[in-house]
Write a protein that holds these residues in place. Structure first.
Motif, PDB file in Angstrom:
ATOM      1  N   PRO A  20      39.784  15.607  41.839  1.00  0.00           N
ATOM      2  CA  PRO A  20      40.412  15.815  43.154  1.00  0.00           C
ATOM      3  C   PRO A  20      40.745  14.492  43.834  1.00  0.00           C
ATOM      4  CG  PRO A  20      38.542  17.280  42.882  1.00  0.00           C
ATOM      5  CD  PRO A  20      38.522  16.348  41.712  1.00  0.00           C
ATOM      6  N   HIS A  21      41.883  14.451  44.490  1.00  0.00           N
ATOM      7  CA  HIS A  21      42.366  13.285  45.251  1.00  0.00           C
ATOM      8  C   HIS A  21      42.692  12.094  44.357  1.00  0.00           C
ATOM      9  CE1 HIS A  21      40.949  15.619  48.658  1.00  0.00           C
ATOM     10  NE2 HIS A  21      39.720  15.592  48.173  1.00  0.00           N
ATOM     11  N   SER A  22      42.812  12.311  43.060  1.00  0.00           N
ATOM     12  CA  SER A  22      43.179  11.215  42.166  1.00  0.00           C
ATOM     13  C   SER A  22      44.673  10.945  42.270  1.00  0.00           C
ATOM     14  CB  SER A  22      42.821  11.560  40.718  1.00  0.00           C
ATOM     15  OG  SER A  22      41.428  11.708  40.571  1.00  0.00           O
ATOM     16  N   ARG A  23      45.001   9.658  42.389  1.00  0.00           N
ATOM     17  CA  ARG A  23      46.400   9.267  42.469  1.00  0.00           C
ATOM     18  C   ARG A  23      46.790   8.279  41.381  1.00  0.00           C
ATOM     19  NH1 ARG A  23      47.606   6.271  46.433  1.00  0.00           N
ATOM     20  NH2 ARG A  23      49.807   6.875  46.542  1.00  0.00           N
ATOM     21  N   VAL A  24      45.780   7.655  40.743  1.00  0.00           N
ATOM     22  CA  VAL A  24      46.033   6.658  39.704  1.00  0.00           C
ATOM     23  C   VAL A  24      45.237   7.055  38.463  1.00  0.00           C
ATOM     24  CG1 VAL A  24      45.983   4.209  39.125  1.00  0.00           C
ATOM     25  CG2 VAL A  24      46.286   4.905  41.492  1.00  0.00           C
ATOM     26  N   SER A  25      45.894   7.097  37.321  1.00  0.00           N
ATOM     27  CA  SER A  25      45.221   7.498  36.097  1.00  0.00           C
ATOM     28  C   SER A  25      44.275   6.402  35.610  1.00  0.00           C
ATOM     29  CB  SER A  25      46.250   7.812  35.010  1.00  0.00           C
ATOM     30  OG  SER A  25      46.904   6.621  34.603  1.00  0.00           O
ATOM     31  N   ALA A  26      43.344   6.800  34.738  1.00  0.00           N
ATOM     32  CA  ALA A  26      42.358   5.844  34.212  1.00  0.00           C
ATOM     33  C   ALA A  26      43.024   4.740  33.406  1.00  0.00           C
ATOM     34  CB  ALA A  26      41.334   6.583  33.359  1.00  0.00           C
ATOM     35  N   SER A  27      44.092   5.073  32.668  1.00  0.00           N
ATOM     36  CA  SER A  27      44.760   4.050  31.860  1.00  0.00           C
ATOM     37  C   SER A  27      45.419   2.992  32.735  1.00  0.00           C
ATOM     38  CB  SER A  27      45.794   4.706  30.948  1.00  0.00           C
ATOM     39  OG  SER A  27      46.765   5.395  31.709  1.00  0.00           O
ATOM     40  N   VAL A  28      46.020   3.436  33.859  1.00  0.00           N
ATOM     41  CA  VAL A  28      46.632   2.472  34.778  1.00  0.00           C
ATOM     42  C   VAL A  28      45.548   1.622  35.442  1.00  0.00           C
ATOM     43  CG1 VAL A  28      48.013   2.210  36.881  1.00  0.00           C
ATOM     44  CG2 VAL A  28      48.644   3.919  35.183  1.00  0.00           C
TER      45      VAL A  28
END
Length: 356
Positions: A20-28
C-alpha cells in the motif's frame, strides 16, 4: 473482495510485491541506492530518470532508500583459508552529523599481504565500516569474520596497524597475540608539527626512534618545548610527547617489523571521505551509517544493487510472473498459427439464434 470479512485484496499487487502507498518499485530503489554511493542524492535521481525526466523522484526518496539499506551477511565459506600471517588496519573519518555536531565513521580492513606489481594491491582484502556501533560491537563483528573464514590454528602472526586511538587499541583485547604497529604517517605528522620552529631537532628525533631510545627522543622534544614561545605550539609539543609515550610499544614494533606498512589513511580517503566528508555536507546518524556500509560493499567488489534487492522477499516472484507471461504469449502465437477459425471468424458462431 472477501465475502466473509468484506475486505478487498489486490491480487496482482500482492503477486508482484506492491505494498500500500508504494510509488517506486524495488528495482528503481535499488538503482537509486547504487547511484547514490558515488554521487549526491540529486545526481542519483537525475541519473536514474535520464530516459524520462517526468519520472524523476525527490532527493528525500533517495535518502529514505539509503536509510533502509542493509547489507546481507556473507555466506560461510565452503573451506576456511589457511594463512600464516594476517594483517589488520584501522582508521576513522570525521564527519558532520545533524544534532550531534560530529561523529566518526570507522574503518577496519583485513588482508593477507601485498601483491607487488605495476600497482600494489592487497590480497583478499575485506572491509568493515560503522558509524553507530560501539567499538566492542565493531571488533566482535571483525573477530566473527576471522573465526568463520580462517583456520585459527594455522595463524602464526597477526598485525594490527593504526594511529593509536583508544578504539583501535581495544582490538588488542579481542584478538589474542596480535602485534600493534603504530602508523608512521601519524607519528611523523606529530613530530613535524612539534619541531616546525626547530627543524634541526627533527633528524635527532628520527635517529632516536630508529635506535629505540625513548629517553633521547623525549629529551629532544623537551628541548623543542623550551624553545617554543607560543602557547598553541607548546601544547602541540606536549601532545606529541604524550602520544609517543602512550604508543611506544607500537613504535618498537614498527622498527622491528619494517616490512609491515599501513595504508589506512589512503583507504579512509577513498572509501569513506570521498563520499561522506570531502564536500561540506551534514548527515543523519542512520544515513551516514548506511552510506558507509554501502561504500564498504562497493570496496569489497560486491553489488550494492544486489544487496538491496536481497532485502525484498517478493523479488523472485517477479521473475516467475515474467516467465509465465512469456509462456502465455508463446501459446497464443501457436494458437494463431493453427488457423483463422480460432479467431472466431466463422459467421455461424458469431450470429445469434438461427435455424441451423
Amino acid at each position: 473482495r472477501n465475502k466473509e470479512s468484506k475486505e478487498y485484496s489486490y491480487l496482482v499487487d500482492e503477486k508482484v510485491g506492491i505494498k500500500p502507498h508504494s510509488r517506486v518499485s524495488a528495482s528503481v530503489k535499488a538503482d537509486l541506492v547504487e547511484a547514490s554511493t558515488v554521487s549526491s542524492y540529486e545526481e542519483a535521481t537525475l541519473q536514474v530518470s535520464r530516459h524520462n525526466t517526468e519520472l524523476k523522484v525527490s532527493r528525500q526518496t533517495v535518502a529514505a532508500c539509503v536509510k533502509e539499506f542493509k547489507a546481507k551477511e556473507a555466506p560461510p565459506p565452503q573451506q576456511k583459508r589457511r594463512v600464516a600471517v594476517l594483517y589488520l588496519a584501522a582508521d576513522e573519518d570525521h564527519l558532520k552529523v545533524r544534532g550531534r555536531g560530529g561523529a566518526q565513521a570507522r574503518l577496519i580492513y583485513i588482508y593477507e599481504g601485498v601483491e607487488h606489481g605495476p600497482r600494489r594491491r592487497l590480497k583478499n582484502a575485506r572491509y568493515f565500516t560503522t558509524v553507530g556501533k560501539s567499538p566492542e560491537e565493531f571488533w566482535l563483528e571483525v573477530c566473527d569474520y576471522i573465526a568463520a573464514n580462517y583456520e585459527l590454528e594455522s595463524l602464526e602472526k597477526i598485525y594490527l596497524s593504526g594511529d593509536g586511538a583508544n578504539w583501535i587499541r581495544l582490538g588488542l583485547q579481542f584478538i589474542p597475540g596480535v602485534t600493534f604497529i603504530l602508523d608512521k604517517f601519524h607519528l611523523f605528522k606529530h613530530i613535524i608539527m612539534a619541531t616546525a620552529h626547530v627543524p634541526e631537532l627533527k633528524r635527532p628525533i628520527y635517529r632516536g626512534i630508529l635506535k629505540l631510545n625513548q629517553q633521547a627522543v623525549i629529551e629532544h622534544l623537551q628541548e623543542a618545548l623550551r624553545r617554543a614561545e607560543e602557547r598553541p605550539r607548546q601544547k602541540r609539543i606536549r601532545d606529541t610527547i604524550r602520544y609517543i609515550k602512550n604508543n611506544w610499544d607500537g613504535i618498537e614494533s614498527q622498527v622491528k617489523h619494517p616490512h609491515v606498512s599501513c595504508s589506512a589513511e589512503n583507504h579512509v580517503s577513498h572509501i569513506l571521505s570521498a563520499r561522506l566528508s570531502s564536500r561540506p555536507m551534514a548527515w543523519s546518524l542512520r544515513g551516514a551509517d548506511r552510506m558507509a556500509a554501502m561504500r564498504a560493499v562497493k570496496a569489497n567488489a560486491e553489488s550494492v544493487r544486489e544487496h538491496y534487492l536481497s532485502m525484498q522477499t517478493n523479488t523472485p516472484v517477479l521473475v516467475e510472473l515474467k516467465e509465465e507471461v512469456q509462456r502465455e504469449l508463446k501459446r497464443l502465437r501457436q494458437r494463431q498459427a493453427h488457423g483463422l477459425e480460432y479467431l472466431n471468424n466463422v459467421p455461424l458462431f458469431r450470429s445469434g439464434s438461427n435455424f441451423t
